[in-house]
Design a protein around this motif. Sequence first.
Motif, PDB file in Angstrom:
ATOM      1  N   THR A   1       0.857  -1.177   0.000  1.00  7.82           N
ATOM      2  CA  THR A   1       0.000   0.000   0.000  1.00  7.82           C
ATOM      3  C   THR A   1       0.892   1.225   0.000  1.00  7.82           C
ATOM      4  OG1 THR A   1      -1.806  -1.072   1.194  1.00  7.82           O
ATOM      5  CG2 THR A   1      -1.725   1.326   1.283  1.00  7.82           C
ATOM      6  N   LEU A   2       0.671   2.114  -0.962  1.00  5.97           N
ATOM      7  CA  LEU A   2       1.447   3.353  -1.055  1.00  5.97           C
ATOM      8  C   LEU A   2       0.517   4.523  -0.787  1.00  5.97           C
ATOM      9  CD1 LEU A   2       2.581   1.250  -3.469  1.00  5.97           C
ATOM     10  CD2 LEU A   2       4.278   3.064  -3.618  1.00  5.97           C
ATOM     11  N   SER A   3       0.893   5.364   0.154  1.00  8.32           N
ATOM     12  CA  SER A   3       0.094   6.535   0.476  1.00  8.32           C
ATOM     13  C   SER A   3       1.005   7.752   0.465  1.00  8.32           C
ATOM     14  CB  SER A   3      -0.584   6.369   1.846  1.00  8.32           C
ATOM     15  OG  SER A   3      -1.495   7.418   2.082  1.00  8.32           O
ATOM     16  N   THR A   4       1.116   8.362  -0.694  1.00  4.34           N
ATOM     17  CA  THR A   4       1.973   9.539  -0.886  1.00  4.34           C
ATOM     18  C   THR A   4       1.122  10.698  -1.399  1.00  4.34           C
ATOM     19  OG1 THR A   4       2.558   8.752  -3.114  1.00  4.34           O
ATOM     20  CG2 THR A   4       4.058   8.175  -1.311  1.00  4.34           C
TER      21      THR A   4
ATOM     22  N   SER B   1      -0.199   8.910  -4.931  1.00  2.00           N
ATOM     23  CA  SER B   1      -0.219   7.535  -4.423  1.00  2.00           C
ATOM     24  C   SER B   1      -0.377   6.496  -5.532  1.00  2.00           C
ATOM     25  CB  SER B   1      -1.343   7.373  -3.402  1.00  2.00           C
ATOM     26  OG  SER B   1      -1.173   8.219  -2.295  1.00  2.00           O
ATOM     27  N   ALA B   2      -1.415   6.626  -6.352  1.00  2.10           N
ATOM     28  CA  ALA B   2      -1.654   5.626  -7.388  1.00  2.10           C
ATOM     29  C   ALA B   2      -0.606   5.689  -8.493  1.00  2.10           C
ATOM     30  CB  ALA B   2      -3.052   5.781  -7.975  1.00  2.10           C
ATOM     31  N   ALA B   3      -0.086   6.883  -8.772  1.00  3.34           N
ATOM     32  CA  ALA B   3       0.997   6.998  -9.758  1.00  3.34           C
ATOM     33  C   ALA B   3       2.231   6.254  -9.268  1.00  3.34           C
ATOM     34  CB  ALA B   3       1.323   8.465 -10.022  1.00  3.34           C
ATOM     35  N   ASN B   4       2.550   6.407  -7.993  1.00  2.00           N
ATOM     36  CA  ASN B   4       3.689   5.674  -7.444  1.00  2.00           C
ATOM     37  C   ASN B   4       3.417   4.176  -7.410  1.00  2.00           C
ATOM     38  OD1 ASN B   4       5.919   7.391  -6.816  1.00  2.00           O
ATOM     39  ND2 ASN B   4       4.699   8.361  -5.230  1.00  2.00           N
ATOM     40  N   ALA B   5       2.173   3.779  -7.122  1.00  2.53           N
ATOM     41  CA  ALA B   5       1.841   2.358  -7.167  1.00  2.53           C
ATOM     42  C   ALA B   5       2.083   1.795  -8.556  1.00  2.53           C
ATOM     43  CB  ALA B   5       0.389   2.159  -6.741  1.00  2.53           C
ATOM     44  N   LEU B   6       1.668   2.550  -9.580  1.00  3.24           N
ATOM     45  CA  LEU B   6       1.877   2.110 -10.961  1.00  3.24           C
ATOM     46  C   LEU B   6       3.359   2.062 -11.309  1.00  3.24           C
ATOM     47  CD1 LEU B   6       0.712   1.306 -13.691  1.00  3.24           C
ATOM     48  CD2 LEU B   6       0.357   3.723 -14.200  1.00  3.24           C
ATOM     49  N   LEU B   7       4.119   3.044 -10.841  1.00  2.00           N
ATOM     50  CA  LEU B   7       5.541   3.067 -11.152  1.00  2.00           C
ATOM     51  C   LEU B   7       6.292   1.927 -10.470  1.00  2.00           C
ATOM     52  CD1 LEU B   7       7.995   4.355 -12.434  1.00  2.00           C
ATOM     53  CD2 LEU B   7       8.098   5.974 -10.523  1.00  2.00           C
ATOM     54  N   TYR B   8       6.032   1.699  -9.187  1.00  2.66           N
ATOM     55  CA  TYR B   8       6.727   0.620  -8.490  1.00  2.66           C
ATOM     56  C   TYR B   8       6.327  -0.743  -9.040  1.00  2.66           C
ATOM     57  CZ  TYR B   8       9.094   3.554  -5.092  1.00  2.66           C
ATOM     58  OH  TYR B   8       9.929   4.465  -4.504  1.00  2.66           O
ATOM     59  N   ALA B   9       5.065  -0.884  -9.440  1.00  2.00           N
ATOM     60  CA  ALA B   9       4.650  -2.129 -10.083  1.00  2.00           C
ATOM     61  C   ALA B   9       5.365  -2.319 -11.419  1.00  2.00           C
ATOM     62  CB  ALA B   9       3.137  -2.125 -10.286  1.00  2.00           C
ATOM     63  N   THR B  10       5.513  -1.227 -12.166  1.00  2.00           N
ATOM     64  CA  THR B  10       6.234  -1.281 -13.442  1.00  2.00           C
ATOM     65  C   THR B  10       7.665  -1.742 -13.229  1.00  2.00           C
ATOM     66  OG1 THR B  10       4.868   0.441 -14.448  1.00  2.00           O
ATOM     67  CG2 THR B  10       7.068   0.116 -15.378  1.00  2.00           C
ATOM     68  N   TRP B  11       8.333  -1.166 -12.253  1.00  2.00           N
ATOM     69  CA  TRP B  11       9.711  -1.579 -11.969  1.00  2.00           C
ATOM     70  C   TRP B  11       9.786  -3.042 -11.549  1.00  2.00           C
ATOM     71  CZ3 TRP B  11      10.987   3.442  -8.793  1.00  2.00           C
ATOM     72  CH2 TRP B  11      11.330   4.476  -9.688  1.00  2.00           C
ATOM     73  N   ALA B  12       8.815  -3.505 -10.762  1.00  2.00           N
ATOM     74  CA  ALA B  12       8.822  -4.897 -10.293  1.00  2.00           C
ATOM     75  C   ALA B  12       8.676  -5.867 -11.463  1.00  2.00           C
ATOM     76  CB  ALA B  12       7.699  -5.120  -9.278  1.00  2.00           C
ATOM     77  N   VAL B  13       7.791  -5.537 -12.427  1.00  2.00           N
ATOM     78  CA  VAL B  13       7.636  -6.395 -13.606  1.00  2.00           C
ATOM     79  C   VAL B  13       8.859  -6.281 -14.506  1.00  2.00           C
ATOM     80  CG1 VAL B  13       6.262  -6.800 -15.689  1.00  2.00           C
ATOM     81  CG2 VAL B  13       5.113  -6.279 -13.521  1.00  2.00           C
TER      82      VAL B  13
ATOM     83  N   CYS C   1       5.683  12.507  -8.804  1.00  2.00           N
ATOM     84  CA  CYS C   1       5.837  11.327  -9.655  1.00  2.00           C
ATOM     85  C   CYS C   1       5.500  11.705 -11.088  1.00  2.00           C
ATOM     86  CB  CYS C   1       4.916  10.195  -9.181  1.00  2.00           C
ATOM     87  SG  CYS C   1       5.138   8.642 -10.084  1.00  2.00           S
ATOM     88  N   ALA C   2       6.278  11.202 -12.025  1.00  2.00           N
ATOM     89  CA  ALA C   2       6.014  11.392 -13.448  1.00  2.00           C
ATOM     90  C   ALA C   2       6.197  10.054 -14.151  1.00  2.00           C
ATOM     91  CB  ALA C   2       6.942  12.444 -14.049  1.00  2.00           C
ATOM     92  N   LEU C   3       5.316   9.762 -15.092  1.00  2.00           N
ATOM     93  CA  LEU C   3       5.329   8.497 -15.810  1.00  2.00           C
ATOM     94  C   LEU C   3       5.456   8.745 -17.307  1.00  2.00           C
ATOM     95  CD1 LEU C   3       2.248   6.943 -13.982  1.00  2.00           C
ATOM     96  CD2 LEU C   3       4.635   6.395 -13.513  1.00  2.00           C
TER      97      LEU C   3
ATOM     98  N   LEU D   1       4.468   0.709 -20.630  1.00  2.00           N
ATOM     99  CA  LEU D   1       4.913   1.615 -19.573  1.00  2.00           C
ATOM    100  C   LEU D   1       6.432   1.704 -19.664  1.00  2.00           C
ATOM    101  CD1 LEU D   1       2.377  -0.308 -18.153  1.00  2.00           C
ATOM    102  CD2 LEU D   1       2.540   1.710 -16.708  1.00  2.00           C
ATOM    103  N   ARG D   2       6.901   2.784 -20.234  1.00  2.32           N
ATOM    104  CA  ARG D   2       8.333   2.928 -20.486  1.00  2.32           C
ATOM    105  C   ARG D   2       9.127   3.131 -19.194  1.00  2.32           C
ATOM    106  NH1 ARG D   2      10.023   4.268 -25.791  1.00  2.32           N
ATOM    107  NH2 ARG D   2      12.072   4.271 -24.800  1.00  2.32           N
ATOM    108  N   GLY D   3       8.530   3.809 -18.222  1.00  2.00           N
ATOM    109  CA  GLY D   3       9.247   4.069 -16.975  1.00  2.00           C
ATOM    110  C   GLY D   3       8.716   5.309 -16.299  1.00  2.00           C
ATOM    111  N   GLY D   4       9.480   5.815 -15.353  1.00  2.00           N
ATOM    112  CA  GLY D   4       9.040   7.005 -14.637  1.00  2.00           C
ATOM    113  C   GLY D   4      10.041   7.425 -13.589  1.00  2.00           C
ATOM    114  N   GLY D   5       9.695   8.477 -12.902  1.00  2.00           N
ATOM    115  CA  GLY D   5      10.547   8.996 -11.845  1.00  2.00           C
ATOM    116  C   GLY D   5       9.707   9.406 -10.650  1.00  2.00           C
ATOM    117  N   THR D   6      10.230   9.171  -9.459  1.00  2.00           N
ATOM    118  CA  THR D   6       9.569   9.593  -8.234  1.00  2.00           C
ATOM    119  C   THR D   6      10.603  10.280  -7.355  1.00  2.00           C
ATOM    120  OG1 THR D   6       8.209   8.881  -6.352  1.00  2.00           O
ATOM    121  CG2 THR D   6       9.913   7.342  -7.113  1.00  2.00           C
ATOM    122  N   PHE D   7      10.190  11.363  -6.727  1.00  2.00           N
ATOM    123  CA  PHE D   7      11.160  12.183  -6.001  1.00  2.00           C
ATOM    124  C   PHE D   7      10.430  12.981  -4.931  1.00  2.00           C
ATOM    125  CE2 PHE D   7      13.555  16.168  -5.465  1.00  2.00           C
ATOM    126  CZ  PHE D   7      14.797  15.655  -5.142  1.00  2.00           C
TER     127      PHE D   7
END
Length: 382
Positions: A143-146, A150-162, A373-375, A231-237
């Motif tokens: 669960t990500l709560s930022t 929040s949901a953008a980071n969930a999508l980004l971390y899921a993308t990295w995991a896959v 977060c940017a995707l 999903l090419r990638g993204g950045g979170t900061f």
Amino acid sequence: MAPGARPVYLRAGDVLCAAGRGAAAAAEACLQQSTHPARIEFSSLGVPVQLPYFRIDGARGAPDADLLRLARDVIDAAQIDDARRRRMGLFLGTSSGGIAQHEHDYAEAVARDPDALAIFNPDQSRSATRLYSALGLQGPNFTLSTACSSAANALLYATWAVREGHVDDALVVGIEFENRVSQQGFHSLLLATRELSRPFDLRRDGIMLGEGAAVAVISRDPPRRGPVWRLRGGGTFCDTTHPTNPSAAQIAHTIRLALTDAGVAAEQIGAIKAHGTGTRANDLSEGLGLREVFGERVPPFTTIKPVLGHTLGACGLLETLAFAACLDRGRIPATRHFEQPDPEIGIAPLTAPAPWTGGPVLLNTFGFGGNNCALVLERDGC
């Protein structure tokens, strides 16, 4: 994207929002600007308050039940075999967490007993825990709560995991159901508009909230039919310069991180879905951040919050699915209610739908506490 990394595809997705059920309905509303907010009422320090709010139409049960139905439908649409379903990871993003469900449960408890305690065991991961169990998942559970990212980071971390091979498939969820804590909170911060959401407009005066849920399955394998989005990638900061006022420089830094991770140059970006909340500080910082990255040739950009509402923790995924569905129709939607450019921002969003000519797209989502977060997404063949 690093050499040898696996591609990541949007396998299936669905949304529930003020425009109705489905990404297609959300896209049509964005292109036609056809939704209308409801009016909510509450008391603040004894003073009655009325605010516009984008509510999901129709009678609904408890929020957790709505979410479970949506998730099951998306998993079925993804057409993944049972063994892979069980190994699927769950990445859920939310700003208000279980508050809507807690308020629902409390109302029922008070109806039975006026002396009932307000909330038992408040838990931001409540929805994820219930989904994980009900769906019989056995993969990782996050669960990500930022705040609003929040949901953008969930999508980004899921993308990295896959992408890195930790999971083959991931269920990504963004939720924000109607609750008084969020409504009264933004009103108390003087950030809620009482009239119109006007992102990037000189007259902008605040956020118009809304509720929504979005669910997607992302996978190492493309969908079997329909448009193929990668999903090419993204950045979170995390911008630590100020707790509530975003920094243009740090927004630019987040976008550059996303472009680097995706392996995409700024000049390749064909369209931008801006965060565009309608507050003076956020729109100014985002506009200046875009100019810092793209110079005087900022790609066509828009925001869809005046149509769907600011769905807070859900917006990163909900708006991604809605925006991609707009592009599947060959058009970039206009920014509703934008009329007067702000000379301090120096750039303006689209005032009419524009043809989409292809290329990677940038999706911005920024939240309180500097949670940026940017995707970067791209459709195969475009």
